[in-house]
Write an enzyme that holds these catalytic residues in place. Structure first.
Site, PDB file in Angstrom:
ATOM      1  N   ASP A 162       0.867  -1.174   0.000  1.00  9.90           N
ATOM      2  CA  ASP A 162       0.000   0.000   0.000  1.00  9.90           C
ATOM      3  C   ASP A 162       0.910   1.232   0.000  1.00  9.90           C
ATOM      4  OD1 ASP A 162      -2.141   1.697   0.027  1.00  9.90           O
ATOM      5  OD2 ASP A 162      -3.188   0.709   1.674  1.00  9.90           O
TER       6      ASP A 162
HETATM    7  C1  NOJ Z   1      -4.071   3.897   0.176  1.00  8.57           C
HETATM    8  C2  NOJ Z   1      -5.237   2.974   0.318  1.00  8.57           C
HETATM    9  O1  NOJ Z   1      -5.176   2.281   1.547  1.00  8.57           O
HETATM   10  C3  NOJ Z   1      -5.344   1.958  -0.799  1.00  8.57           C
HETATM   11  O2  NOJ Z   1      -6.530   1.234  -0.642  1.00  8.57           O
HETATM   12  C4  NOJ Z   1      -5.268   2.641  -2.127  1.00  8.57           C
HETATM   13  O3  NOJ Z   1      -5.442   1.717  -3.163  1.00  8.57           O
HETATM   14  C5  NOJ Z   1      -3.928   3.342  -2.226  1.00  8.57           C
HETATM   15  N1  NOJ Z   1      -3.841   4.345  -1.181  1.00  8.57           N
HETATM   16  C6  NOJ Z   1      -3.696   3.996  -3.578  1.00  8.57           C
HETATM   17  O4  NOJ Z   1      -4.481   5.092  -3.737  1.00  8.57           O
END
Ligand code: NOJ
Length: 757
Positions: A291
């Site tokens: 993430d």
């Molecule tokens: C953080 C989020 O937790 C995740 O779900 C998301 O896909 C990413 N950012 C990218 O935007």
């Protein structure tokens, strides 16, 4: 260098003759191609594939002069980047792709990812709403529409579905989930993956999916986003992992790991999750992306000393691609050169990423998704709008309907539509709205106006103020509590109208990432307004718009009719009107329990019995049993609950052994006076086991449409695996003994029987 590049390009093109991804897969062509390409790559180029950047500028224009963008552009052009996120539009993705393909030595295409969570431009209902449809086909169709639009705009890969089992209404991301139940979440996981990916990743209308967040992100302590997760192995295997296993079995191309630590180990550094369970245990062949910045966050967690240590721990644990922490690009080369990380580990991660790129057809034509022509016709098309309306109406849940107040007559003489949410063309679009155009949804007010007869008077009053300039700062909403300036008009309208449709709920930015709340009651003075309206008109229909279960026992108790509509997407108003006026007979069921009070959270129906469950005679005066002394243990509205404009009865339960398993059937009858659709649900309890089992677990459901008076047998066959549970070591275990079953319309179904197996 130029000449070498041309030779290499010719080499790839000739290697890429079959254009069909499946043909390549079946003939084992892709692995051979991946190996040949890998053999040509330098270590720096390999590490480049593991590196993902955020697209910080619009690629349709010049690279901005700031150091960060300049450096990123240079790295893309020299093959040091494998993927990007947030690069948008057919034109933008084409330009970014050109930078990589036409400049780097091997011309390896980038993969473009984006958060297409519930639609790209045409918005579907938020995921929790889709789960409320309990409808495989609706969920599949929804992500198919999202994929079609995204793919036409140059996107190859969505960071969805989010299949974190979510049982704490305080957690803002419960809205992105399929709710509290592992079985329902697994069914939805499969449907969503199938919808995004179709049969072939190489199909121009499909995109790669990403099951997230691996793992247990939904069980953060206190429902506070990013917080610590500390759960037992039994909970991990029986509750958290099943939806991910279902996604992996459905062939999901990628997984995203999570921000949280799990029992002391951040997910990025968890070899248990990523290597033992996912890659070795389940045989997952795709890749794991971190993430955002989360490899670096292992330092903040107190799990890694510095970037080098974080890179080492993440790659060893099985995190393949680094999203924006820019740690792999800095640290991995030295780690390999010093023989601390083996080249084989890097090769494995690179191969996984290249394989997906081949399967997407990017080596056949790196620009194949970036078609401005297709973008124009596909994005926001009439068919897509029709599709999202269908998904939306299947997602609505009729929570209460006293004296058949609903459906309303289309020729009712006057309707008062009240509440700021009712006129909002923006809130129904929800959070995580990708490329939705602000204020583009059909509002509830518009939906009602579109549906009623020419003779009906529809009047609107705002009533309360909920959506303000401060949409991200919910605590400020309570400042608006004292503002009763909209009450007078609303009360007068209610008094003068035949019926009141009152929209209550949340602003869409009250749920989503980073939007946890300690208080899950209605903000501003919404409840007070309802009380005032009920004094002048008893015929009040509350239309809820929200992304989480709300603690609103009094709203439910005092209002004759309540319809849960979540954030229903671009066609929200029309879909809601379809239900309000009876063009669609509601069939949704709650995928989450609605509590009396936030103090019950996390609340889920599949709890354990404890040694001191409810005593016989609830009012016996006993104190020493597991309960709250001020509110009930149960939900106000239980998991699986949802009404129809007709009524259903369950009878004739039959339970019999079938092979190693069991067959359970019941007769379902439409006893009302309308055709309708019911979600018949099967629950089970394993009475005694070496690990205590929940008092009920959902084991199957079927959506059945019946004419007035019609009956049909609903039949469930459970295999030995279905009757089993995971041990603390993760082994699927069957223990013979007594099993109890229930069949009915919710998790409090009463038709029950037992069998010894
Ligand atoms: C953080 C989020 O937790 C995740 O779900 C998301 O896909 C990413 N950012 C990218 O935007």
């Amino acid at each position: 260098m130029r000449l070498l590049q041309v030779i290499l390009l010719i080499f790839f093109v000739t290697m890429c003759t079959p254009r069909d991804g499946n043909v390549q897969k079946e003939q084992g062509v892709i692995p051979a191609k991946v190996d040949s390409l890998l053999a040509l790559m330098t270590l720096e180029e390999k590490i480049g594939q593991l590196n993902m950047y955020n697209g910080t500028w619009e690629f349709t224009g010049p690279v901005p002069q700031d150091g960060n963008s300049q450096e990123k552009a240079k790295n893309i052009a020299s093959g040091r980047v494998g993927g990007m996120l947030n690069v948008l539009t057919a034109k933008g993705t084409r330009e970014a792709q050109k930078l990589a393909v036409e400049n780097s030595r091997l011309g390896i295409p980038l993969i473009f990812g984006y958060d297409v969570i519930h639609g790209y431009q045409t918005m579907l209902p938020v995921p929790i709403a889709q789960a409320a449809s309990w409808d495989y086909e609706a969920a599949r169709l929804g992500s198919e529409i999202a994929a079609r639009e995204a793919a036409a705009s140059g996107i190859h890969w969505t960071f969805a579905p989010m299949i974190d089992v979510s049982r704490d209404a305080r957690w803002g991301r419960i809205m992105e989930s399929a709710g509290e139940d592992p079985y329902l979440s697994s069914v939805m996981a499969k449907a969503w993956v199938e919808g995004y990916q179709g049969d072939e990743l190489s199909d121009l209308f499909t995109i790669a999916a990403c099951a997230k967040h691996f793992a247990a992100y939904g069980l953060a302590k206190g429902g506070r986003d990013y917080n610590t997760v500390d759960i037992s192995p039994a909970t991990l295997y029986n509750v958290v992992l099943p939806p991910f296993k279902a996604a992996s079995d459905a062939g999901v191309a990628t997984l995203m790991n999570s921000f949280n630590e799990l029992n002391g180990v951040p997910a990025n550094g968890s070899a248990l999750l990523q290597r033992e369970i996912l890659k070795e245990g389940w045989g997952f062949k795709g890749f794991v992306v971190s993430d955002w910045g989360s490899i670096g966050e292992m330092i903040t967690h107190g799990f890694a000393y510095d970037s080098t240590d974080a890179a080492l721990k993440a790659i060893v644990a099985g995190s393949d691609m680094d999203m924006e922490s820019r740690i792999y690009e800095k640290a991995l080369e030295d780690l390999v050169n010093q023989r601390i990380v083996s080249g084989a580990l890097i090769d494995d991660a690179v191969k996984r990423i290249l394989t997906i790129k081949y399967e997407l057809g990017l080596f056949d034509d790196p620009y194949r998704y970036s078609s401005e022509e297709r973008e124009k016709t596909e994005v926001g098309s009439k068919e897509n709008l029709e599709g999202v309306r269908e998904v939306a109406r299947r997602s609505l849940v009729l929570l209460k309907n006293e004296n058949d107040l609903l459906p309303l007559e289309k020729n009712v003489s006057s309707i008062a539509v009240i509440g700021q949410l009712a006129s909002s063309k923006d809130v129904p679009l929800g959070n995580w709205r990708a490329q939705a155009v602000a204020n583009s949804a059909i509002s509830l007010l518009e939906g009602i106006q579109n549906a009623v007869s020419a003779s009906t008077t529809v009047r609107f009053a705002q009533g309360y103020t909920l959506v303000s300039g401060q949409r991200d700062f919910v605590h400020k909403l309570n400042v608006l509590k004292g503002d009763r300036s909209g009450f007078k008009k609303a009360i007068n309208l209610a008094r003068q109208s035949d019926v009141v449709v009152l929209a209550l709920g949340e602003d869409c930015y009250q749920t989503g990432e980073g939007r946890s709340q300690a208080d899950i009651s209605l903000k501003s003075n919404q409840e007070e307004l309802l009380t005032e309206l009920l004094k002048v008109n008893k015929k009040v229909v509350v239309v809820l718009m929200n992304g989480r279960p709300l603690a609103i026992p009094e709203v439910i108790q005092n209002t004759p009719s309540v319809l849960e509509t979540w954030f229903a997407g671009s066609e929200a108003g029309n879909a809601i009107a379809d239900v309000l006026f009876g063009d669609y007979n509601p069939s949704g069921k709650l995928p989450v329990s609605f509590p009396y009070h936030v103090g019950q959270e996390p609340l889920h129906y599949d709890r354990k019995n404890t040694g001191r469950p409810v005593p016989n005679g609830f009012d016996s005066g006993l104190v020493f049993w597991s309960h709250y002394t001020d509110i009930p243990n149960e939900a106000v509205l239980p998991f699986g609950h949802g009404l129809s404009y007709t009524s259903f009865e369950y009878s004739d339960l039959k339970i019999s052994k079938k092979g190693d398993g069991v067959e359970v059937s019941a007769l379902l009858t439409n006893t009302g006076n309308r055709k309708g659709t019911e979600v018949a649900q099967l629950y089970m309890r394993d009475m005694v086991a070496s690990l205590t089992r929940p008092i009920r677990q959902l084991k199957g459901f079927q959506k059945v449409s019946l004419d007035v008076g019609q009956s049909e047998n609903v039949n469930f066959v459970l295999t030995k695996e279905d009757l089993s549970f995971y041990s603390t070591k993760g082994d699927l275990t069957f223990e013979p003994g007594a099993f109890q079953f229930w069949v009915g319309g919710s998790s409090v179904a009463s038709l029950t029987g037992k069998v010894d197996l």
